[in-house]
Design an enzyme around this catalytic site. Structure first.
Site, PDB file in Angstrom:
ATOM      1  N   HIS A  35      25.362   1.024  53.485  1.00  0.00           N
ATOM      2  CA  HIS A  35      24.085   0.178  54.219  1.00  0.00           C
ATOM      3  C   HIS A  35      22.968   0.234  53.812  1.00  0.00           C
ATOM      4  CE1 HIS A  35      23.074  -1.531  57.976  1.00  0.00           C
ATOM      5  NE2 HIS A  35      24.013  -2.936  57.584  1.00  0.00           N
TER       6      HIS A  35
ATOM      7  N   LYS B 125      16.022   4.117  75.938  1.00  0.00           N
ATOM      8  CA  LYS B 125      17.062   2.814  75.005  1.00  0.00           C
ATOM      9  C   LYS B 125      18.109   3.423  74.976  1.00  0.00           C
ATOM     10  CE  LYS B 125      13.556   1.989  71.874  1.00  0.00           C
ATOM     11  NZ  LYS B 125      13.178   2.549  70.439  1.00  0.00           N
TER      12      LYS B 125
ATOM     13  N   MET C  26      21.775   3.145  73.759  1.00  0.00           N
ATOM     14  CA  MET C  26      22.562   3.489  72.616  1.00  0.00           C
ATOM     15  C   MET C  26      23.273   2.514  72.036  1.00  0.00           C
ATOM     16  SD  MET C  26      20.548   6.582  71.222  1.00  0.00           S
ATOM     17  CE  MET C  26      19.529   6.152  72.123  1.00  0.00           C
ATOM     18  N   GLY C  27      23.558   2.334  70.689  1.00  0.00           N
ATOM     19  CA  GLY C  27      24.538   1.791  69.942  1.00  0.00           C
ATOM     20  C   GLY C  27      23.979  -0.352  70.421  1.00  0.00           C
ATOM     21  N   PHE C  28      22.280  -0.018  70.325  1.00  0.00           N
ATOM     22  CA  PHE C  28      22.386  -1.653  70.404  1.00  0.00           C
ATOM     23  C   PHE C  28      20.849  -1.783  69.799  1.00  0.00           C
ATOM     24  CE2 PHE C  28      24.222  -1.535  74.109  1.00  0.00           C
ATOM     25  CZ  PHE C  28      24.792  -3.336  74.494  1.00  0.00           C
TER      26      PHE C  28
ATOM     27  N   HIS D 194      18.740  -3.315  66.196  1.00  0.00           N
ATOM     28  CA  HIS D 194      18.570  -2.587  64.700  1.00  0.00           C
ATOM     29  C   HIS D 194      17.364  -2.654  63.594  1.00  0.00           C
ATOM     30  CE1 HIS D 194      20.082  -1.736  60.624  1.00  0.00           C
ATOM     31  NE2 HIS D 194      21.521  -1.735  60.944  1.00  0.00           N
TER      32      HIS D 194
ATOM     33  N   ARG E 135      28.413  -6.012  60.894  1.00  0.00           N
ATOM     34  CA  ARG E 135      29.524  -5.409  60.704  1.00  0.00           C
ATOM     35  C   ARG E 135      30.338  -5.246  62.110  1.00  0.00           C
ATOM     36  NH1 ARG E 135      26.403  -0.208  58.966  1.00  0.00           N
ATOM     37  NH2 ARG E 135      25.240  -0.871  61.090  1.00  0.00           N
TER      38      ARG E 135
ATOM     39  N   ASP F 177      27.901   1.236  66.431  1.00  0.00           N
ATOM     40  CA  ASP F 177      28.686   2.258  66.694  1.00  0.00           C
ATOM     41  C   ASP F 177      28.630   1.765  68.297  1.00  0.00           C
ATOM     42  OD1 ASP F 177      27.042   4.300  64.773  1.00  0.00           O
ATOM     43  OD2 ASP F 177      25.082   3.969  65.313  1.00  0.00           O
TER      44      ASP F 177
ATOM     45  N   ARG G  22      30.137   8.031  55.054  1.00  0.00           N
ATOM     46  CA  ARG G  22      28.575   8.108  54.159  1.00  0.00           C
ATOM     47  C   ARG G  22      28.351   8.820  53.513  1.00  0.00           C
ATOM     48  NH1 ARG G  22      24.468   4.987  55.597  1.00  0.00           N
ATOM     49  NH2 ARG G  22      26.458   3.100  57.064  1.00  0.00           N
TER      50      ARG G  22
ATOM     51  N   ARG H 192       6.703   9.274  47.131  1.00  0.00           N
ATOM     52  CA  ARG H 192       6.029  10.596  47.372  1.00  0.00           C
ATOM     53  C   ARG H 192       4.518   9.149  47.993  1.00  0.00           C
ATOM     54  NH1 ARG H 192       1.439  12.151  49.001  1.00  0.00           N
ATOM     55  NH2 ARG H 192       0.984  14.676  48.644  1.00  0.00           N
TER      56      ARG H 192
END
Ligand code: ACO
Length: 377
Positions: free
Chosen positions: A189, A257, A259-261, A263, A272, A314, A339, A358
């Site tokens: 990704h 937050k 989770m799974g929501f 991006h 996906r 996720d 991954r 850097r």
């Protein structure tokens, strides 16, 4: 901002730091291409092994190339004794992500090409790591249940073998296929946090395994790969669909937050998700788990309505791994298994056209000052 204040892009949001030929994420068209191929087509037609070769070499393999790689991968699945020891000696209190991180580090120490940074050696290292990580993940889950290690089976492909080594029973074709789809979707990704971490490490001319170990560390966090595990913990906390909306309102009110929501790149939905959700639906239908589907849909609908924020990969993969029988803390190590393909492709791409990564920072600490004379040393 004054003329002399540099523009700061917190979290590098929107900053383009390099080119890549490995994958293209296009939020406007909601698409994701691996080496030009839509990920949905790869998920429909390709094995994990084909996707690995595509990501590393730039092309889908010919039948002969695929057969040669499959033989190589099957021969490289068994764990070296040093890696096995590292896993079995880890305390059971250690998170599986910590265990797989350590196991990959040990695997790197004993890789026969460890001192060779040539592109050919890096590809060999990538292939060996890809072959070995499933056994690391499977053994760690088994030992936590007091179960013995299961030897890999050379008659099974990557996906079926990982499931075999974990559960020791043959899963149905449909179950194996759901797992294969998840592995294809998780493989790559672009410059996500863990891949970028791997590229930063590579940019110092460090070695492939160091870069992967660092990437595992970045993936572990719940804002990145750790979210698939966190989704299942959240489902456990909510209980069932009837409690989902009230739970969500309270969580949002306390600024949690979900989770799974959400991006960083996709703001109109993760490309996906439809493919993984369809795979999850097949699994739910096979298992008759309408209760899980109701919870999934109720929470997803309420989140869209309250915040306009849509699920990421996720969200469907967490419950899918749960239904396949994986322990919740094993979910993110499964993400690692997949991954590793993308990370190693990026490590090789970075090394081939390297520039030390850097960035600069804008100092906002105290102005220059002097140590008082009275301070003793
Ligand atoms: N739950 C609640 N609110 C959210 C969520 C969420 N999951 N995601 C974004 N928001 C809100 C933020 O609170 C913020 O609101 P505000 O403007 O009122 O402060 C706004 O949406 C923008 O969110 P940011 O966090 O600034 O967006 P960013 O691009 O930095 O974050 C991230 C993306 C980290 C993925 C975020 O959506 C999140 O924390 N999601 C939950 C963790 C998760 O699922 N991670 C998996 C990522 S995908 C993957 O690794 C396969």
């Amino acid at each position: 901002m004054t003329d002399t204040t540099p523009e700061i892009r917190k979290g590098l949001a929107g900053v383009v730091v390099d080119t890549t030929a490995i994958s293209k994420v296009n939020p406007a068209t909601n698409s994701l291409l691996y080496r030009g191929y839509p990920v949905q087509e790869l998920a429909e037609h390709c094995s994990v092994e084909e996707v690995a070769l595509l990501l590393w070499t730039g092309e889908l393999p010919t039948p002969d190339e695929l057969a040669a790689f499959e033989a190589e991968e099957r021969a490289g699945r068994a764990l070296a004794p040093q890696v096995r020891d590292a896993i079995t000696r880890a305390p059971l209190t250690a998170h599986p992500m910590d265990v797989v991180r350590t196991a990959i580090s040990v695997h790197g120490e004993i890789d026969p090409d460890t001192a060779d940074a040539s592109p050919e050696a890096d590809l060999r290292k990538a292939k060996r790591l890809f072959a070995a990580v499933p056994a690391m993940v499977a053994l760690d889950q088994r030992r936590r249940h007091g179960l013995d290690e299961i030897a890999p089976r050379e008659d099974l492909d990557y996906s079926a073998n990982l499931l075999w080594m974990t559960f020791g029973t043959e899963l149905t074709e449909a179950e194996i296929d759901v797992f294969r789809v998840s592995m294809v979707l998780y493989a790559e990704h672009s410059f996500n946090a863990s891949t970028f971490t791997a590229r930063v490490v590579t940019s110092t001319m460090s070695d492939l395994h160091s870069a992967v170990v660092a990437a595992v560390g970045a993936l572990k966090g719940p804002l990145h790969g750790g979210a698939n595990e966190a989704v299942m913990h959240m489902f456990d906390e909510i209980g069932d669909a009837s409690a989902a909306v009230a739970w969500l309102d309270e969580a949002l009110a306390s600024k949690r937050k979900i989770m799974g929501f959400g991006h960083r790149v996709y703001k109109n939905g993760d490309s996906r998700v439809p493919t993984m959700k369809a795979a999850l639906d097949r699994l739910i239908a096979e298992r008759g788990r309408d209760d899980l589907l109701a919870l999934y849909d109720t929470l997803g609908d309420a989140m869209a309505e309250r915040k306009g924020i849509l699920p990421n990969l996720d969200y469907p993969s967490g419950p899918a791994y749960h239904l396949l029988g994986f322990d919740t803390p094993t979910f993110t190590p499964l993400f690692v298994a997949s991954r590793v393909m993308g990370w190693t492709a990026h490590i090789m791409e970075q090394a081939a056209a390297n520039a030390l990564i850097r960035p600069l920072s804008a100092y906002d600490g105290p102005e220059q000052r002097h140590v008082p004379q009275a301070v003793s040393v």
